[in-house]
Design a protein around this motif. Structure first.
Motif, PDB file in Angstrom:
ATOM      1  N   MET A 107       0.828  -1.175  -0.023  1.00 48.23           N
ATOM      2  CA  MET A 107      -0.027   0.125  -0.019  1.00 48.23           C
ATOM      3  C   MET A 107       0.682   1.228   0.069  1.00 48.23           C
ATOM      4  O   MET A 107       2.004   1.226   0.779  1.00 48.23           O
ATOM      5  CB  MET A 107      -0.938   0.038   1.452  1.00 48.23           C
ATOM      6  CG  MET A 107      -1.768  -1.236   1.287  1.00 48.23           C
ATOM      7  SD  MET A 107      -2.761  -1.026   2.767  1.00 48.23           S
ATOM      8  CE  MET A 107      -3.677   0.459   2.505  1.00 48.23           C
ATOM      9  N   PRO A 108       0.622   2.195  -0.648  1.00 47.12           N
ATOM     10  CA  PRO A 108       1.208   3.478  -0.722  1.00 47.12           C
ATOM     11  C   PRO A 108       1.577   4.204   0.483  1.00 47.12           C
ATOM     12  O   PRO A 108       0.223   4.362   1.232  1.00 47.12           O
ATOM     13  CB  PRO A 108       0.584   4.343  -1.783  1.00 47.12           C
ATOM     14  CG  PRO A 108      -0.862   3.742  -1.773  1.00 47.12           C
ATOM     15  CD  PRO A 108      -0.608   2.383  -1.483  1.00 47.12           C
ATOM     16  N   GLY A 109       2.619   4.577   0.958  1.00 44.08           N
ATOM     17  CA  GLY A 109       2.852   5.353   2.334  1.00 44.08           C
ATOM     18  C   GLY A 109       3.743   6.434   2.037  1.00 44.08           C
ATOM     19  O   GLY A 109       4.413   6.756   3.030  1.00 44.08           O
ATOM     20  N   ASN A 110       3.460   7.069   0.977  1.00 41.57           N
ATOM     21  CA  ASN A 110       4.426   8.385   0.818  1.00 41.57           C
ATOM     22  C   ASN A 110       4.095   9.571   1.890  1.00 41.57           C
ATOM     23  O   ASN A 110       5.011  10.282   2.269  1.00 41.57           O
ATOM     24  CB  ASN A 110       4.060   9.020  -0.699  1.00 41.57           C
ATOM     25  CG  ASN A 110       4.424   8.136  -1.621  1.00 41.57           C
ATOM     26  OD1 ASN A 110       5.307   7.016  -1.323  1.00 41.57           O
ATOM     27  ND2 ASN A 110       3.624   8.003  -2.881  1.00 41.57           N
ATOM     28  N   SER A 111       2.865   9.661   2.332  1.00 38.47           N
ATOM     29  CA  SER A 111       2.482  10.455   3.619  1.00 38.47           C
ATOM     30  C   SER A 111       2.882   9.957   4.778  1.00 38.47           C
ATOM     31  O   SER A 111       2.773  11.044   5.613  1.00 38.47           O
ATOM     32  CB  SER A 111       1.148  10.704   3.347  1.00 38.47           C
ATOM     33  OG  SER A 111       0.334   9.569   3.790  1.00 38.47           O
ATOM     34  N   LEU A 112       3.619   9.091   4.965  1.00 37.89           N
ATOM     35  CA  LEU A 112       4.001   8.281   6.319  1.00 37.89           C
ATOM     36  C   LEU A 112       5.401   8.953   6.895  1.00 37.89           C
ATOM     37  O   LEU A 112       6.132   9.263   5.841  1.00 37.89           O
ATOM     38  CB  LEU A 112       3.878   6.929   6.595  1.00 37.89           C
ATOM     39  CG  LEU A 112       2.215   6.279   6.408  1.00 37.89           C
ATOM     40  CD1 LEU A 112       2.604   4.694   6.293  1.00 37.89           C
ATOM     41  CD2 LEU A 112       1.389   6.656   7.308  1.00 37.89           C
ATOM     42  N   PRO A 113       5.549   8.914   7.968  1.00 30.05           N
ATOM     43  CA  PRO A 113       7.008   9.361   8.559  1.00 30.05           C
ATOM     44  C   PRO A 113       7.948   8.313   8.168  1.00 30.05           C
ATOM     45  O   PRO A 113       7.576   7.122   7.799  1.00 30.05           O
ATOM     46  CB  PRO A 113       6.814   9.442   9.946  1.00 30.05           C
ATOM     47  CG  PRO A 113       5.280   9.636  10.011  1.00 30.05           C
ATOM     48  CD  PRO A 113       4.683   8.909   9.157  1.00 30.05           C
TER      49      PRO A 113
END
Length: 362
Positions: A175-181
């Motif tokens: 799953m995309p997690g580009n916005s996560l730290p």
């Protein structure tokens, strides 16, 4: 006989003879083939519904087996291994760790802490095509849960030997997690973990520990809560969906037989009523049109007499009476006589007469 009435007993023999004609025998053979297919599909669905228990029982997932006997690195994991209990030994790789947000435990939303674990005597799959000489084989292990993000990010496993009993869980999709730290991912996906830790080779699954022993056990430590293993495999029991499909196939079989019977019955009724086009002589068809004068409420009795062959008075005309006097001069009947109609009556009858005209035939 009409189509809405049941067939009387004396007509059953005629219906049976019609059913034995080549046309209806051929259609019956076709219907029986369809019915056989439908019944076979129904039996297959019943077997599937019962096989659900057999598949669960044959898996023996509750039996603890050596990890290296069932799992190979860089190889697909058979679905039958989901929830399999295994035993293994090895050590943690504390720096190779991810935090997974959005997880829930006992109704509380928080974070999973997943750390890579290097099993002893790990082996690659035969079709892996990878060289493990300069890489470490490791599997993701769920060390615990916390509702505090800082605790999850700062927790680290200890160094040292560990013996563990765990349950195999199927890996999740990426799953995309580009916005996560940095250091956080949205799912436990081995394809993503390989990109994060390029020096590792991993498995198509992860472990949910039941217990761990040794100084470096590190399960549910540093503020983490223990995450109990859950069952991802479908429970045993009778599969209601397959049972429903079985009933549907039987319904189709019954409907096929009913439709054949209804078509046969309709054909029989048409033949009995004489409306079958094959039973009519196309060279000798005669139709009659009865024309009624404008404003006339009923067909003239004389016309009806010509059609039926009955006297006109049977259709509503006055019954003629015999006259007693001689005709007067000029051909008129004597007064009081009633041998025939007057000229005026004759003219009136001719004015209101109705024509019957054949429109076809030979």
């Amino acid at each position: 006989m009409s189509p809405s009435r049941p067939i009387s007993l004396d007509r059953w023999s005629d219906l049976f003879r019609l059913a034995l004609t080549p046309k209806w025998l051929g259609s019956l053979l076709f219907v029986l083939i369809l019915v056989s297919c439908f019944v076979g599909l129904s039996a297959w669905q019943v077997d599937r519904a019962q096989h659900k228990n057999d598949a669960v029982d044959s898996a023996n997932v509750e039996e603890i087996v050596p990890f290296n006997d069932v799992m190979e690195a860089q190889a697909p994991m058979p679905g039958i291994l989901a929830d399999q209990r295994v035993s293994l030994s090895g050590h943690w790789l504390p720096d190779d760790q991810v935090v997974v947000p959005g997880r829930v435990l006992d109704g509380d939303k928080g974070f999973w802490v997943v750390t890579m674990f290097a099993p002893d005597d790990a082996r690659l799959g035969d079709s892996a095509g990878a060289d493990a000489s300069d890489k470490t084989i490791a599997i993701p292990v769920l060390r615990g849960f916390t509702t505090d993000e800082d605790t999850a990010m700062e927790s680290r496993a200890a160094s040292g030997p560990v013996e563990m009993t765990a349950q195999i869980g199927p890996v999740e999709g990426p799953m995309p997690g580009n916005s996560l730290p940095e250091g956080q991912v949205r799912s436990v996906s081995t394809s993503q973990l390989i990109n994060l830790f390029p020096d590792l080779l991993t498995y198509s699954g992860f472990l949910i520990p039941e217990e761990a022993t040794g100084d470096a056990a590190s399960i549910a430590t540093d503020g983490l809560s223990f995450v109990p293993p859950t069952t991802t495999r479908e429970e045993g029991g009778f599969d209601l969906q397959s049972a429903g499909y079985a009933i549907e196939w039987l319904t189709f079989a019954v409907m096929a037989l009913y439709m054949w019977w209804q078509l046969l019955r309709d054909d029989f009724v048409r033949r009995r009523l004489g409306s079958d086009p094959d039973s009519q002589d196309p060279t000798n068809q005669v139709e009659y049109v009865v024309v009624k004068s404008a404003g006339q409420a009923s067909i003239d009795p004389e016309v009806m007499s010509g059609l039926t062959g009955l006297p006109a008075h049977k259709h509503g005309a006055k019954k003629p009476r015999r006259g007693r006097g001689r005709p007067a001069a000029g051909g008129r009947p004597a007064a009081g006589g009633s041998d025939g109609a007057t000229d005026d009556d004759s003219n009136h009858t001719n004015a209101n007469s109705t024509n019957t005209t054949p429109t076809g035939g030979n």
